[in-house]
Design an enzyme around this catalytic site. Structure first.
Site, mmCIF file in Angstrom:
data_model
loop_
_atom_site.group_PDB
_atom_site.id
_atom_site.type_symbol
_atom_site.label_atom_id
_atom_site.label_comp_id
_atom_site.label_asym_id
_atom_site.label_seq_id
_atom_site.Cartn_x
_atom_site.Cartn_y
_atom_site.Cartn_z
ATOM 1 N N GLU B 60 0.808 -1.229 0.000
ATOM 2 C CA GLU B 60 0.000 0.000 0.000
ATOM 3 C C GLU B 60 0.836 1.272 0.000
ATOM 4 O O GLU B 60 0.431 2.269 -0.603
ATOM 5 C CB GLU B 60 -0.964 -0.002 1.189
ATOM 6 N N HIS B 129 -10.723 -5.142 9.803
ATOM 7 C CA HIS B 129 -11.250 -4.906 8.451
ATOM 8 C C HIS B 129 -12.577 -4.172 8.455
ATOM 9 O O HIS B 129 -13.281 -4.181 7.464
ATOM 10 C CB HIS B 129 -11.425 -6.247 7.719
#
Lengths: 319, 325
Positions: B60, B129
């Site tokens: 990322e 998440h």
């Protein structure tokens, strides 16, 4: 290589040296704030490296960026003015020592978070690859940056996409006060390239001509489509990490040993030995360099502070 | 006007912008061959090719860093973060690089960059998440943070984000992809930085955005049956914040409830409540009430998870509290 080019490079190195010495003084006088990381001792690295780039090639570096800025064509005036936080500085007094840049000269900064500019360099090269430009991105960083995750992510992505990046590790032996072998599992940084299937070279960074030769070959191989490569340039900073460095991590003898290999002295000797320039010519360039720095300091001292309303300028392009 | 899903609206905006401007390209994990984890970019890879719909390693920091670099060269990257929870792995690049570079280099660096990130809880994905960290990102000057609650706004705001010269974090809610709404066809652009009244009412001002617009609307419909008319102000953009429609509504209703999915402490509701008190204290007939996520990491168990996320019932109760004390 033409004589004028040699003289230009010698002059650049001396300008950097004199500018850095003067900056240390200005810092001690309280005229420069924040952190100040001097480039003294490493001048041959960026002077040699950047002398091999074409105008379309992009340069991005870490926070030890004053010399790189000069090599990229920024004036000593706008560099010193930025160090002093003046409106005439290259970043209008908003960036300071660690955030010099001039995108019109393809110098993309001056980045202060260790390793964070490496993924950005991947993106600069991606931009050129996307458009089919034959430009190379030259990304400089210290040995310390090779231990942070960004290094791995950026080099891996650049290799997967075969992007035109020359990764240049300026190995000055210490990440702040921690020696390379105390922080990196391999002390030969060039070895790290093998994890990305990337060619790598190692060169003596105190020898400008050696840096030029290796860097020039690698840049042109990359331009020809060879994919990214890693160049480790061995060097040494003669001063502390920053101005507030107690220097407890290295012995004076070690510093003196490296100072005997002064990159400016080595290049000067080369120019005289090869009969490229005379003592008198080089002495004249030394004087010129001092004049450039004196002029830059006078300019910066006389320059205005940013206006109060500048505080709110340039937060967004679209206000 | 067609009635399409949020997913289709976002996909349409991306597709049209890529057709319109060759400098727009997509990069992210599984955006290409897979077609997007949430199928937003389904069919893009075959049509636009791998150069413009670029699958990345799972990295990322490099995804956002590369998007920043490409944007600096004048391209208009749309970087996709599979979930906003992964933005923490690229936090430095979002808030410390993208948000600061234009200012810090004296205006010479321009980053026309969009980061699409999927957020929100309620799908039993566990604590790592399921977060709604929108307020954290909205804290940083230099970053634009957009979070649409309707398909039409999703299309119009994403087009505006792609055309913006500034870095934009575009937050999509994972459980809104299936909702349907009327979406104008063709070149429909909604300006960034404008809150809007989604439902007019006289009794209580309900300030919300993203997924909680759906919850708030359901609450408003039920309250309406009891004769309580709430006015819903949808923030749509968290930074720069357009507070005027909130203040105007509050001056009319004199009561407000703020509904957000994120945690209450230091949240969007804290900011809105403070702004209401700063700018319209004399108009208050009751203390401002906040409805937000319980202060826990979201658990996996469905019942426990649902109990921690604001519900229609929570909103109704809060509205009645500010009305009746």
């Amino acid at each position: 290589m033409e004589k004028t080019e040699h003289l230009k490079l010698y002059h650049e190195m001396v300008v950097i040296r004199r500018m850095e010495e003067k900056s240390a003084e200005l810092y001690q006088q309280g005229k420069i704030g924040g952190f100040l990381h001097l480039y003294i001792g490493q001048e041959a690295v960026s002077t040699g490296l950047i002398s091999m780039r074409r105008p379309e090639d992009r340069v991005i570096t870490a926070y030890r960026d004053h010399g790189v800025a000069i090599n990229c064509g920024l004036s000593a005036r706008e560099v010193v003015a930025e160090l002093m936080g003046k409106a005439t500085g290259c970043s209008k007094g908003k960036g300071g020592s660690m955030h010099l840049a001039d995108v019109s000269k393809n110098f993309w900064g001056g980045h202060a978070i260790v390793g964070a500019h490496l993924p950005i360099a991947t993106g600069l090269a991606l931009g050129d690859a996307y458009r089919g430009n034959k430009a190379v991105t030259i990304c400089m960083f210290g040995d310390g940056a090779t231990n942070i995750g960004y290094f791995h992510e950026a080099l891996n992505m650049s290799a997967v996409w075969k992007l035109p990046v020359l990764w240049v590790c300026e190995n000055n032996q210490y990440g702040m006060g921690t020696a390379v072998d105390r922080a990196s599992a391999v002390s030969e940084i060039a070895q790290k390239a093998s994890g990305y299937g990337m060619p790598a070279m190692r060169v003596d960074g105190m020898d400008l001509m050696a840096v030029r030769k290796v860097a020039g070959e690698m840049i042109e191989q990359i331009r020809a489509g060879g994919g990214p490569m890693l160049l480790e340039i061995l060097t040494y900073r003669f001063r502390g990490h920053s101005m507030g460095d107690p220097e407890r991590y290295r012995k004076p003898e070690e510093v003196h040993h490296w100072q005997e290999n002064d990159p400016i002295g080595i290049y000067r000797k080369y120019l005289i030995d090869q009969k490229i320039a005379s003592q008198a010519e080089l002495d004249q360039l030394d004087d010129d360099a001092q004049a450039v720095v004196d002029d830059a300091v006078a300019f910066a001292e006389a320059s205005p502070e940013p206006a109060p309303e500048d505080l709110y300028k340039n937060i967004y392009v679209e206000a | 006007m067609a009635r399409i899903t949020m997913r289709e609206a976002i996909s349409q905006a991306l597709w049209e912008e890529m057709e319109r401007d060759p400098s727009v390209f997509i990069l992210g994990e599984e955006v290409g061959v897979w077609g997007g984890t949430y199928a937003v970019t389904k069919g893009f890879y075959d049509h636009f090719g791998g150069e413009r719909v670029r699958d990345t390693p799972i990295a990322e920091a490099a995804i956002i860093g590369a998007a920043i670099g490409a944007a600096l060269t004048g391209l208009r990257p749309v970087a996709e973060l599979m979930t906003i929870n992964f933005a923490f792995s690229s936090f430095d690049h979002i808030v410390n690089q993208a948000a600061k570079m234009h200012y810090m280099f004296g205006g010479q660096m321009v980053l026309p960059l969009v980061i699409r990130a999927v957020g929100g809880g309620g799908r039993q994905l566990g604590a790592t998440h399921s977060q709604t960290p929108d307020a954290i990102f909205a804290h940083f000057p230099g970053l634009t943070v957009v979070a649409p609650g309707t398909p039409a706004d999703a299309k119009g705001l994403l087009k505006a984000a792609i055309r913006s010269q500034d870095p934009v974090l575009f937050i999509e809610h994972a459980t809104l992809y299936q909702i349907r709404g009327e979406v104008p066809e063709g070149d429909y652009v909604v300006p960034i930085g404008k809150s809007t009244v989604q439902r007019p009412g006289r009794d209580v001002t309900l300030v919300t955005y993203s997924k909680m617009l759906e919850i708030s609307t359901k609450a408003a419909e039920q309250l309406s049956k009891e004769g309580i008319e709430v006015e819903i102000v949808d923030l749509r953009t968290l930074r720069p914040l357009d507070i005027e429609p909130v203040i105007a509504s509050f001056k009319k209703t004199n009561r407000a409830v703020i509904v957000e999915e994120g945690w209450k402490s230091y949240g969007v509701g804290s900011e809105i409540a403070a702004r209401i008190y700063e700018e319209a204290f004399d108009y208050a007939d009751a203390p401002v009430k906040r409805v937000a996520q319980k202060e826990v990491p979201l658990p996996y168990n469905r019942t426990l998870e649902q109990s921690a996320i604001p519900s229609v019932e929570d909103v109704i109760a809060a509205v009645k509290e500010v009305l009746h004390g």
